[in-house]
Write a protein that holds these residues in place. Structure first.
Motif, PDB file in Angstrom:
ATOM      1  N   GLU A   1      22.152  40.502  58.604  1.00  0.00           N
ATOM      2  CA  GLU A   1      23.554  40.284  58.983  1.00  0.00           C
ATOM      3  C   GLU A   1      24.293  41.609  59.123  1.00  0.00           C
ATOM      4  N   LYS A   2      23.989  42.559  58.248  1.00  0.00           N
ATOM      5  CA  LYS A   2      24.618  43.879  58.339  1.00  0.00           C
ATOM      6  C   LYS A   2      24.225  44.587  59.629  1.00  0.00           C
ATOM      7  N   LEU A   3      22.978  44.440  60.047  1.00  0.00           N
ATOM      8  CA  LEU A   3      22.546  45.036  61.315  1.00  0.00           C
ATOM      9  C   LEU A   3      23.334  44.450  62.483  1.00  0.00           C
ATOM     10  N   TRP A   4      23.597  43.145  62.431  1.00  0.00           N
ATOM     11  CA  TRP A   4      24.367  42.512  63.498  1.00  0.00           C
ATOM     12  C   TRP A   4      25.811  43.013  63.505  1.00  0.00           C
ATOM     13  N   GLU A   5      26.353  43.340  62.331  1.00  0.00           N
ATOM     14  CA  GLU A   5      27.705  43.905  62.281  1.00  0.00           C
ATOM     15  C   GLU A   5      27.746  45.243  63.009  1.00  0.00           C
ATOM     16  N   VAL A   6      26.714  46.069  62.796  1.00  0.00           N
ATOM     17  CA  VAL A   6      26.632  47.352  63.496  1.00  0.00           C
ATOM     18  C   VAL A   6      26.514  47.125  64.989  1.00  0.00           C
ATOM     19  N   ALA A   7      25.613  46.218  65.378  1.00  0.00           N
ATOM     20  CA  ALA A   7      25.393  45.964  66.804  1.00  0.00           C
ATOM     21  C   ALA A   7      26.656  45.443  67.477  1.00  0.00           C
ATOM     22  N   ALA A   8      27.385  44.550  66.811  1.00  0.00           N
ATOM     23  CA  ALA A   8      28.615  44.000  67.387  1.00  0.00           C
ATOM     24  C   ALA A   8      29.658  45.084  67.591  1.00  0.00           C
ATOM     25  N   THR A   9      29.679  46.071  66.689  1.00  0.00           N
ATOM     26  CA  THR A   9      30.650  47.158  66.785  1.00  0.00           C
ATOM     27  C   THR A   9      30.289  48.151  67.876  1.00  0.00           C
TER      28      THR A   9
ATOM     29  N   ARG B   1      22.868  56.613  64.037  1.00  0.00           N
ATOM     30  CA  ARG B   1      23.495  57.900  64.376  1.00  0.00           C
ATOM     31  C   ARG B   1      23.372  58.200  65.867  1.00  0.00           C
ATOM     32  N   LEU B   2      22.256  57.826  66.480  1.00  0.00           N
ATOM     33  CA  LEU B   2      22.048  58.102  67.898  1.00  0.00           C
ATOM     34  C   LEU B   2      23.029  57.342  68.785  1.00  0.00           C
ATOM     35  N   LEU B   3      23.561  56.231  68.266  1.00  0.00           N
ATOM     36  CA  LEU B   3      24.504  55.426  69.045  1.00  0.00           C
ATOM     37  C   LEU B   3      25.941  55.945  68.926  1.00  0.00           C
ATOM     38  N   CYS B   4      26.162  56.855  67.992  1.00  0.00           N
ATOM     39  CA  CYS B   4      27.518  57.352  67.749  1.00  0.00           C
ATOM     40  C   CYS B   4      27.648  58.786  68.248  1.00  0.00           C
ATOM     41  N   PRO B   5      28.759  59.131  68.896  1.00  0.00           N
ATOM     42  CA  PRO B   5      28.954  60.493  69.406  1.00  0.00           C
ATOM     43  C   PRO B   5      28.853  61.529  68.296  1.00  0.00           C
ATOM     44  N   ARG B   6      28.119  62.582  68.575  1.00  0.00           N
ATOM     45  CA  ARG B   6      27.955  63.661  67.597  1.00  0.00           C
ATOM     46  C   ARG B   6      29.304  64.323  67.309  1.00  0.00           C
ATOM     47  N   GLY B   7      29.533  64.591  66.043  1.00  0.00           N
ATOM     48  CA  GLY B   7      30.752  65.282  65.644  1.00  0.00           C
ATOM     49  C   GLY B   7      31.943  64.376  65.421  1.00  0.00           C
ATOM     50  N   GLN B   8      31.779  63.076  65.697  1.00  0.00           N
ATOM     51  CA  GLN B   8      32.879  62.137  65.474  1.00  0.00           C
ATOM     52  C   GLN B   8      32.555  61.233  64.285  1.00  0.00           C
ATOM     53  N   PRO B   9      33.570  60.831  63.537  1.00  0.00           N
ATOM     54  CA  PRO B   9      33.310  59.951  62.392  1.00  0.00           C
ATOM     55  C   PRO B   9      32.796  58.594  62.845  1.00  0.00           C
ATOM     56  N   LEU B  10      31.969  57.988  61.994  1.00  0.00           N
ATOM     57  CA  LEU B  10      31.445  56.664  62.300  1.00  0.00           C
ATOM     58  C   LEU B  10      32.571  55.631  62.220  1.00  0.00           C
ATOM     59  N   PRO B  11      32.529  54.612  63.082  1.00  0.00           N
ATOM     60  CA  PRO B  11      33.472  53.500  62.915  1.00  0.00           C
ATOM     61  C   PRO B  11      33.355  52.922  61.499  1.00  0.00           C
ATOM     62  N   GLU B  12      34.452  52.429  60.973  1.00  0.00           N
ATOM     63  CA  GLU B  12      34.493  52.007  59.575  1.00  0.00           C
ATOM     64  C   GLU B  12      33.405  50.992  59.237  1.00  0.00           C
ATOM     65  N   LYS B  13      33.226  49.958  60.073  1.00  0.00           N
ATOM     66  CA  LYS B  13      32.210  48.948  59.777  1.00  0.00           C
ATOM     67  C   LYS B  13      30.814  49.552  59.763  1.00  0.00           C
ATOM     68  N   VAL B  14      30.573  50.485  60.676  1.00  0.00           N
ATOM     69  CA  VAL B  14      29.261  51.133  60.746  1.00  0.00           C
ATOM     70  C   VAL B  14      29.049  52.016  59.521  1.00  0.00           C
TER      71      VAL B  14
END
Length: 203
Positions: free
Chosen positions: A107-115, A148-161
């Motif tokens: 379920e946590k993986l799906w939260e990341v994917a949805a975000t 990490r590969l899905l998130c822009p380098r140097g930017q903070p991760l979205p809160e849910k992620v």
């Protein structure tokens, strides 16, 4: 041993959490053709009530003693990520094998994917399946790297992620599913979840 809490509507009092423990015997059967280990749980017993965590700790301990857990060769506890549950496990049953319920992690993986994939359901589903395979085979770092590969380098991760990354890290010793499967341990807390639905909520 598995523990959980479920809300029930108490007449005149409103919604309250019923805490529940289930205790089961683990039976391991090896498939002669494939060599795979099948895990079956039997002999379930439950204890539930409108208790705070401290009193519930005593109640679930009493149930474990009634079932003779002091004579068990190995104790395994499978639960979701609730902090109060793992505090009770460590207080009452250590040393034991601690396992994070497989489906709660999925379920946590799906939260990341949805975000991160937003409306792209096909890509989200493919990504989740890939990460499930990594986790199933004990490759936790691959999952963190994939996030990490899905998130822009140097930017903070979205809160849910960010919360999911922390969740995986904090439970890293409880998600060694490849080792748990080889040992023949259960990976799910379905017995206590069923008890919450059938023993308390429906009744």
């Amino acid at each position: 041993i598995s523990m959980d809490g479920a809300l029930v509507n108490i007449r005149g009092e409103g919604w309250k959490e019923v805490k529940t423990v289930s205790v089961s015997a683990v039976e391991r059967v090896t498939d002669e053709a494939t060599g795979d280990i099948e895990v079956h749980l039997r002999g379930h017993s439950y204890r539930a009530g409108l208790w705070e965590a401290k009193e519930f700790a005593q109640q679930q301990w009493a149930e474990g003693c009634r079932r003779g857990l002091e004579r068990a060769k190995q104790i395994v506890s499978v639960n979701d990520g609730a902090v109060w549950i793992w505090l009770i496990v460590q207080m009452c049953w250590a040393p034991c094998v601690e396992i994070l319920d497989w489906w709660h992690l999925v379920e946590k993986l799906w939260e990341v994917a949805a975000t991160l994939f937003e409306e792209d359901q096909a890509s989200a589903g493919q990504w989740v399946e890939s990460q499930k395979s990594h986790l199933w085979h004990g490759r936790q770092r691959q999952v963190i790297r994939a996030i990490r590969l899905l998130c822009p380098r140097g930017q903070p991760l979205p809160e849910k992620v960010r919360l999911v990354v922390g969740y995986i890290f904090n439970h890293r010793s409880r998600i060694r599913y490849n080792q748990f499967r080889q040992a023949g341990y259960p990976l799910g807390s379905g017995t206590v979840e069923s008890a919450c639905k059938l023993v308390m909520q429906e009744r």
